[in-house]
Design a protein around this motif. Structure first.
Motif, PDB file in Angstrom:
ATOM      1  N   ILE A 418     -10.087 -12.877   3.115  1.00  0.00           N
ATOM      2  CA  ILE A 418      -8.666 -12.687   3.416  1.00  0.00           C
ATOM      3  C   ILE A 418      -7.833 -13.755   2.717  1.00  0.00           C
ATOM      4  N   ALA A 419      -8.332 -15.004   2.736  1.00  0.00           N
ATOM      5  CA  ALA A 419      -7.607 -16.090   2.070  1.00  0.00           C
ATOM      6  C   ALA A 419      -7.563 -15.872   0.562  1.00  0.00           C
ATOM      7  N   LEU A 420      -8.713 -15.531  -0.040  1.00  0.00           N
ATOM      8  CA  LEU A 420      -8.780 -15.386  -1.491  1.00  0.00           C
ATOM      9  C   LEU A 420      -7.985 -14.182  -1.976  1.00  0.00           C
ATOM     10  N   MET A 421      -8.257 -13.013  -1.395  1.00  0.00           N
ATOM     11  CA  MET A 421      -7.567 -11.795  -1.831  1.00  0.00           C
ATOM     12  C   MET A 421      -6.073 -11.869  -1.531  1.00  0.00           C
ATOM     13  N   GLY A 422      -5.737 -12.445  -0.371  1.00  0.00           N
ATOM     14  CA  GLY A 422      -4.327 -12.608  -0.051  1.00  0.00           C
ATOM     15  C   GLY A 422      -3.625 -13.520  -1.032  1.00  0.00           C
ATOM     16  N   THR A 423      -4.299 -14.590  -1.450  1.00  0.00           N
ATOM     17  CA  THR A 423      -3.718 -15.516  -2.423  1.00  0.00           C
ATOM     18  C   THR A 423      -3.545 -14.851  -3.779  1.00  0.00           C
ATOM     19  N   ILE A 424      -4.560 -14.076  -4.199  1.00  0.00           N
ATOM     20  CA  ILE A 424      -4.465 -13.363  -5.478  1.00  0.00           C
ATOM     21  C   ILE A 424      -3.294 -12.382  -5.455  1.00  0.00           C
ATOM     22  N   GLY A 425      -3.228 -11.590  -4.389  1.00  0.00           N
ATOM     23  CA  GLY A 425      -2.141 -10.618  -4.280  1.00  0.00           C
ATOM     24  C   GLY A 425      -0.777 -11.278  -4.260  1.00  0.00           C
ATOM     25  N   ALA A 426      -0.653 -12.371  -3.506  1.00  0.00           N
ATOM     26  CA  ALA A 426       0.629 -13.071  -3.405  1.00  0.00           C
ATOM     27  C   ALA A 426       1.024 -13.687  -4.742  1.00  0.00           C
ATOM     28  N   ALA A 427       0.055 -14.270  -5.447  1.00  0.00           N
ATOM     29  CA  ALA A 427       0.350 -14.917  -6.730  1.00  0.00           C
ATOM     30  C   ALA A 427       0.857 -13.903  -7.758  1.00  0.00           C
ATOM     31  N   ILE A 428       0.235 -12.749  -7.809  1.00  0.00           N
ATOM     32  CA  ILE A 428       0.662 -11.726  -8.772  1.00  0.00           C
ATOM     33  C   ILE A 428       2.014 -11.152  -8.374  1.00  0.00           C
ATOM     34  N   TYR A 429       2.232 -10.970  -7.082  1.00  0.00           N
ATOM     35  CA  TYR A 429       3.530 -10.471  -6.617  1.00  0.00           C
ATOM     36  C   TYR A 429       4.645 -11.422  -7.022  1.00  0.00           C
ATOM     37  N   VAL A 430       4.473 -12.700  -6.734  1.00  0.00           N
ATOM     38  CA  VAL A 430       5.507 -13.700  -7.057  1.00  0.00           C
ATOM     39  C   VAL A 430       5.716 -13.758  -8.558  1.00  0.00           C
ATOM     40  N   SER A 431       4.629 -13.687  -9.332  1.00  0.00           N
ATOM     41  CA  SER A 431       4.738 -13.750 -10.790  1.00  0.00           C
ATOM     42  C   SER A 431       5.562 -12.591 -11.344  1.00  0.00           C
ATOM     43  N   GLN A 432       5.309 -11.389 -10.873  1.00  0.00           N
ATOM     44  CA  GLN A 432       6.044 -10.226 -11.382  1.00  0.00           C
ATOM     45  C   GLN A 432       7.481 -10.181 -10.871  1.00  0.00           C
ATOM     46  N   ALA A 478       4.942  -4.566  -7.856  1.00  0.00           N
ATOM     47  CA  ALA A 478       4.378  -5.914  -7.908  1.00  0.00           C
ATOM     48  C   ALA A 478       3.268  -6.077  -6.877  1.00  0.00           C
ATOM     49  N   PHE A 479       3.501  -5.578  -5.666  1.00  0.00           N
ATOM     50  CA  PHE A 479       2.466  -5.681  -4.623  1.00  0.00           C
ATOM     51  C   PHE A 479       1.237  -4.870  -5.020  1.00  0.00           C
ATOM     52  N   THR A 480       1.461  -3.664  -5.553  1.00  0.00           N
ATOM     53  CA  THR A 480       0.340  -2.815  -5.947  1.00  0.00           C
ATOM     54  C   THR A 480      -0.467  -3.459  -7.064  1.00  0.00           C
ATOM     55  N   SER A 481       0.206  -4.143  -7.989  1.00  0.00           N
ATOM     56  CA  SER A 481      -0.513  -4.835  -9.061  1.00  0.00           C
ATOM     57  C   SER A 481      -1.438  -5.903  -8.491  1.00  0.00           C
ATOM     58  N   GLY A 482      -0.958  -6.624  -7.484  1.00  0.00           N
ATOM     59  CA  GLY A 482      -1.810  -7.619  -6.838  1.00  0.00           C
ATOM     60  C   GLY A 482      -3.022  -6.987  -6.185  1.00  0.00           C
ATOM     61  N   MET A 483      -2.799  -5.846  -5.530  1.00  0.00           N
ATOM     62  CA  MET A 483      -3.920  -5.140  -4.901  1.00  0.00           C
ATOM     63  C   MET A 483      -4.896  -4.630  -5.964  1.00  0.00           C
ATOM     64  N   ASN A 484      -4.377  -4.144  -7.100  1.00  0.00           N
ATOM     65  CA  ASN A 484      -5.245  -3.672  -8.173  1.00  0.00           C
ATOM     66  C   ASN A 484      -6.156  -4.775  -8.690  1.00  0.00           C
ATOM     67  N   VAL A 485      -5.574  -5.958  -8.910  1.00  0.00           N
ATOM     68  CA  VAL A 485      -6.374  -7.083  -9.417  1.00  0.00           C
ATOM     69  C   VAL A 485      -7.411  -7.513  -8.384  1.00  0.00           C
ATOM     70  N   ALA A 486      -7.020  -7.526  -7.105  1.00  0.00           N
ATOM     71  CA  ALA A 486      -7.975  -7.871  -6.048  1.00  0.00           C
ATOM     72  C   ALA A 486      -9.129  -6.866  -6.022  1.00  0.00           C
ATOM     73  N   ALA A 487      -8.835  -5.583  -6.282  1.00  0.00           N
ATOM     74  CA  ALA A 487      -9.893  -4.573  -6.321  1.00  0.00           C
ATOM     75  C   ALA A 487     -10.842  -4.810  -7.493  1.00  0.00           C
ATOM     76  N   ILE A 488     -10.298  -5.259  -8.613  1.00  0.00           N
ATOM     77  CA  ILE A 488     -11.160  -5.590  -9.756  1.00  0.00           C
ATOM     78  C   ILE A 488     -12.084  -6.752  -9.398  1.00  0.00           C
ATOM     79  N   VAL A 489     -11.532  -7.744  -8.700  1.00  0.00           N
ATOM     80  CA  VAL A 489     -12.360  -8.860  -8.230  1.00  0.00           C
ATOM     81  C   VAL A 489     -13.464  -8.338  -7.308  1.00  0.00           C
ATOM     82  N   GLY A 490     -13.115  -7.410  -6.402  1.00  0.00           N
ATOM     83  CA  GLY A 490     -14.115  -6.829  -5.509  1.00  0.00           C
ATOM     84  C   GLY A 490     -15.214  -6.111  -6.272  1.00  0.00           C
TER      85      GLY A 490
END
Length: 530
Positions: A418-432, A478-490
């Motif tokens: 939750i910490a890792l995926m949440g951080t990845i999603g948040a970072a990409i959201y803020v970036s976009q 932006a949120f969906t992009s974060g989720m997409n990247v987290a799915a790639i990590v998964g």
């Protein structure tokens, strides 16, 4: 399970043992269901008890904190005083404290009762799993029994929000806590009749200093990971301070265990490669799946706009599907070796990860649901057979310790994910969102929109229809992009687990005869490896 010849001749369990399994499955399901049901009850109890935001966090988290912190202690304590005895003591405490929590008259009373419930809850998972290893001596039956145990645990987590929502539609918030009372009454009545007692006759006294070190280390590490998930790097002193201090205390704990004749945690368990690799696989898989479920549930609610109950119903098949995968795992081992079954399941899950990685911001509910179903079905054999390998690769007298480590790995993995995926999603959201044109908003509202997708929805109410739609479209993408990247990590994590297990179970040269000076591989480990 195929290939487990050394244990295939073990006596078969009878009707009493299978009924006993049903009794053990109930508290397992309840323990997982309790947390999900509580989250829906929080708004209702907050109104009645006038809780502050800080008190709400304590109500939500204190149960999980103490359960996680005491799993190792309770698993080892069950080995010492008796697994059935510890389960019945914990079940009695859980039933009484459930009533206290349900009728709490203040926030402080509810927090204390939840904390004590967490202590009682820590006795349930390791005791039930360890007792299953004692009741089912036949290899194939034990695999089926453990798969049933895993299925109940996962199903409980999946149906928790749904059951909680239904109860809250008819009764008051305290009713969600009363779910545990009839289950624990049944356990106390039939448990002494159906469940065998087992304890390690060679165990020494319980080292209380080791208990304190383990609880402190685990609580600090989990707290730090939760803070990282919620606040990211905004509170470095709190977040990283807890993580560093927890790691230091864990180091002291490990050093102490190495010097004790009767350690709280027998680190010799990790000398078994099957044990440590499977435990690591369970931790990584739990991390990836918890993160995926977090972001997917947020997507369904924030991007698609579903209410929490409706979102829970749509995501229910995903949670239940892991129980299906867990049940199929042992069945497939009648034709294939366990590592092959696990690897095939992980590859099915990778397809699900790819589907989620391709979801777009303008609506992808079918992809999300199908993707999650494939992930959970594919992960089912890993959790069922992996748990079997963990408890089956150690001597029976240490099954409680092994069971507690399995549960601790799942807890750590989920929190870390939750910490890792949440951080990845948040970072990409803020970036976009940093490049989004938010000229029509006040600076404070613009910062809110750039911070989270929920903030963007709030800020959009301050704009005209066209501007609001443009802002929401950008935020959703932006949120969906974060989720997409987290799915790639998964997907990468699951492929990595598959490769690791394939490497561990690659064909090896025949063992050198013992008389040449090199010991042959133990039959038990050969059986565990399939």
């Amino acid at each position: 399970m195929q290939g487990a010849n050394p244990t295939e001749a073990s006596p078969l369990a009878g009707k009493r043992e299978w009924i006993g399994l049903a009794v053990l499955a109930l508290p397992t399901l309840l323990g997982a269901l309790d947390i999900g049901a509580l989250y829906l009850a929080l708004p209702h109890l907050s109104v009645d008890l006038h809780t502050t935001s800080t008190q709400q966090l304590w109500v939500a988290d204190i149960y999980g904190f103490l359960t996680a912190g005491l799993l190792v202690t309770m698993g080892t304590l069950g080995d010492r005083i008796g697994r059935r005895k510890l389960l019945l003591i914990g079940g009695f405490m859980f039933g009484v404290l459930s009533v206290v929590a349900a009728y709490s008259s203040s926030a402080e009373m509810l927090i204390v009762s939840r904390a004590l419930l967490g202590i009682a809850g820590a006795t349930l998972m390791p005791s039930t799993l360890a007792l299953i290893t004692n009741m089912f001596r036949n290899d194939r039956q034990r695999g089926t029994a453990i798969a049933t145990w895993v299925s109940c645990m996962m199903t409980g987590a999946a149906i928790g929000p749904v059951v909680g929502g239904l109860m809250l539609n008819h009764w008051w918030w305290g009713s969600v806590f009363l779910l545990g009372v009839p289950v624990m009454v049944l356990l106390l009545v039939v448990g002494p009749i159906l469940l065998p007692e087992y304890k390690n006759p060679g165990s020494g006294r319980l080292d209380l200093f080791s208990v304190a070190l383990s609880v402190a280390a685990i609580l600090l590490l989990i707290y730090g990971l939760k803070e990282l998930a919620v606040h990211g790097a905004d509170k470095p002193l709190t977040t990283f301070g807890a993580l560093v201090l927890g790691a230091v205390i864990m180091f002291v704990f490990i050093r102490r265990q190495l010097g004790l004749t009767s350690p709280l945690l027998d680190l010799r368990l990790f000398a078994n490669p099957t044990f440590r690799v499977t435990l690591l696989s369970l931790l990584l898989a739990a991390a990836a799946m918890a993160g995926a479920f977090l972001l997917s549930s947020q997507y369904v609610q924030t991007v698609l706009g579903f209410s929490p109950p409706k979102a829970g119903l749509w995501l229910l098949p995903a949670g239940v599907s892991i129980a299906i995968g867990a049940q199929f795992g042992p069945l497939l081992t009648r034709k294939l070796r366990p590592p092959v079954v696990i690897t095939l399941g992980l590859l099915v899950a990778v397809v699900g990860w790819v589907l989620i990685a391709l979801v777009s911001g303008d609506g992808g509910l079918p992809q999300i649901v199908v993707g999650l179903i494939l992930i959970h079905i594919g992960a089912g054999p890993l959790f069922a057979l992996g748990t079997y390998l963990v408890v089956g690769s150690v001597p029976p007298e240490r099954a409680g310790s092994a069971a507690s480590l399995s549960e601790t790995a799942n807890t750590f993995g989920s929190t870390f994910g939750i910490a890792l995926m949440g951080t990845i999603g948040a970072a990409i959201y803020v970036s976009q969102m940093s490049s989004a044109d938010l000229g029509g908003l006040a600076p404070a509202q613009a910062d809110l929109a750039r911070d989270t997708v929920v903030g963007a929805a709030q800020a959009a109410t301050q704009l005209p229809a066209d501007g609001a739609q443009a802002l929401l479209s950008k935020a959703h993408d932006a949120f969906t992009s974060g989720m997409n990247v987290a799915a790639i990590v998964g997907a990468v994590v699951f492929l990595g687990i598959a490769l690791l297990l394939s490497y561990m179970n690659r064909p090896r040269p025949a063992a050198v005869p013992a008389q040449s000076g090199a010991p042959a591989e133990a039959p038990a480990e050969q059986a565990a490896l399939g």
